[in-house]
Design a protein around this motif. Structure first.
Motif, PDB file in Angstrom:
ATOM      1  N   ALA A   1     -67.857  11.661 -26.587  1.00  0.00           N
ATOM      2  CA  ALA A   1     -66.950  10.562 -26.244  1.00  0.00           C
ATOM      3  C   ALA A   1     -66.473   9.851 -27.507  1.00  0.00           C
ATOM      4  O   ALA A   1     -65.270   9.649 -27.700  1.00  0.00           O
ATOM      5  CB  ALA A   1     -67.652   9.583 -25.299  1.00  0.00           C
ATOM      6  N   ALA A   2     -67.402   9.472 -28.378  1.00  0.00           N
ATOM      7  CA  ALA A   2     -67.026   8.697 -29.570  1.00  0.00           C
ATOM      8  C   ALA A   2     -66.252   9.536 -30.584  1.00  0.00           C
ATOM      9  O   ALA A   2     -65.366   9.037 -31.273  1.00  0.00           O
ATOM     10  CB  ALA A   2     -68.273   8.096 -30.223  1.00  0.00           C
ATOM     11  N   SER A   3     -66.575  10.824 -30.669  1.00  0.00           N
ATOM     12  CA  SER A   3     -65.893  11.667 -31.662  1.00  0.00           C
ATOM     13  C   SER A   3     -64.565  12.191 -31.144  1.00  0.00           C
ATOM     14  O   SER A   3     -63.687  12.578 -31.925  1.00  0.00           O
ATOM     15  CB  SER A   3     -66.780  12.854 -32.056  1.00  0.00           C
ATOM     16  N   GLY A   4     -64.427  12.258 -29.834  1.00  0.00           N
ATOM     17  CA  GLY A   4     -63.209  12.837 -29.253  1.00  0.00           C
ATOM     18  C   GLY A   4     -63.173  14.357 -29.308  1.00  0.00           C
ATOM     19  O   GLY A   4     -62.112  14.960 -29.167  1.00  0.00           O
TER      20      GLY A   4
END
Lengths: 262, 262
Positions: free
Chosen positions: A182-185
């Protein structure tokens, strides 16, 4: 069951998932030792394939022996066995940020790679995320920033839970991975089940073709879909019931599997 | 731009997202102070709506003032403003496991609920997951076990990142939530953007109808989709470019927005 008992008994090798099928936490699954013993008496090949992201083959084999199940180290496969090789093949010798346990780090080093400390995440060209009992916001930040900046993203598996005794669970590798994704995409490259390489390695070590062997597992996503993809017979162990039709055979207990094989 | 300059200038109120639109980290977005000053000179209503899961209105208002932007506390809305009320309305006065910062915990207590310590997760009837700088495997385990056992699952937002200065980022509330969602097997109820309640509260405090107001935001998922859902004009701030057509108006800089409003 979409497969006859005769077809099932004609199979020459059986690959067992470990967590949830042979043991839960530190206790044997009822009937597991008996069905394994029967298969060996019948002269069939038996091996073990786990998605565990925190333990290499020797550790898993030692646990089998401790619980009273005999196995050779080479008959037990974990994603960590091929992790270093997959990284080398796809990205060359790499600087790796490893989010996970000490055996994950050792597997990276054994593959000829170097480890990047968490506070120097910017130097990583590959990020490996396993199940991480030391997972923290700092480690989540380091992994997701490195991946967002271009590092490759690899994981042993996407299993959301690690089953324990009595129906309890710990968060699995997949839960840690989803935070980083989620945070890294970015989405990771998956090394273990349901991807083909570990199934193929297990077949190779048993010297069997896919049609000659079955995978016995409790995860539809990892074990059943993975086994079907490579052409193995898929046996779903579903003590609490499961969807009909996804596996070739579904059993509610190891005693039931033993009866089918006798 | 699917909206004329004249229609844009006819709007009576503007709601600004904070993180990424008014500030990034601890610095003002270039031109943001000027466009806010212009709107106020023109006699329009200005308010602020953030998805921040770690700060209540007073804290956000103090940061605005520190950065030189005047605002009343009631003109700044965060999901924490309505968190306690949403829990009370949907599940009654609850025993809450709060995974997040101290202001998240304070918002739960102010709603009349009690807090359950992490090591007593089994007593929780509601689990709230915000962005959690102290996130750990232990906290992930507690939250996902409580939810798997039947506790309700609530979050201020699903934003995957918290933007910082210079294009850098911290993992957002949404990243922490995805780990808990994977391990628990459940999806959360979302309090903040893009859900309607905070937009409606902002409109109510400005005493405007949705058609009379615009939302200025940098997140298509949270700001633009949320604003359109309630009938507000959606202005996308996309300094690095963005998809045409998702918002009514797209601007690459606050200076550009100021020119459109002059």
């Amino acid at each position: 069951m979409t497969m006859s008992r005769r077809e099932l008994r004609a199979l020459r090798g059986f690959v067992f998932d470990l967590d949830g099928c042979v043991w839960t936490g530190d206790i044997l699954v009822p009937g597991a030792a008996e069905v394994l013993a029967l298969l060996r008496q019948q002269g069939r090949r038996v091996s073990f394939l786990t998605n565990n992201s925190r333990a290499r083959s020797a550790t898993m084999q030692a646990k089998l022996e401790r619980l009273g199940v005999e196995a050779a180290v080479e008959d037990v496969l974990t994603p960590l066995e091929i992790l270093g090789e997959v990284i080398a093949t796809r990205w060359g010798i790499s600087r790796v940020l490893a989010i996970g346990g000490p055996e994950l780090e050792a597997a990276v080093l054994d593959g000829g790679h170097t480890l990047v400390p968490v506070d120097r995440y910017g130097e990583a060209t590959v990020v490996v995320v396993g199940n991480d009992f030391a997972f923290s916001y700092e480690r989540l930040t380091a992994a997701s920033r490195a991946i967002a900046a271009g590092a490759a993203f690899v994981t042993p598996n996407l299993d959301p839970r690690l089953p324990l005794e009595g129906g309890d669970f710990l968060p699995g590798c997949g839960a840690v991975v989803e935070a980083v994704a989620a945070a890294s995409g970015a989405r990771p490259v998956v090394i273990g089940k349901p991807e083909p390489p570990l199934f193929e390695l297990a077949l190779g070590r048993m010297d069997l073709r896919a049609e000659e062997a079955a995978m016995v597992g409790d995860s539809v996503d990892s074990d059943i879909r993975g086994a079907r993809r490579v052409g193995m017979t898929a046996i779903l162990f579903a003590p609490d019931g499961g969807l009909d039709g996804v596996a070739h055979v579904m059993v509610k207990s190891m005693a039931q599997l033993k009866r089918l094989l006798q």
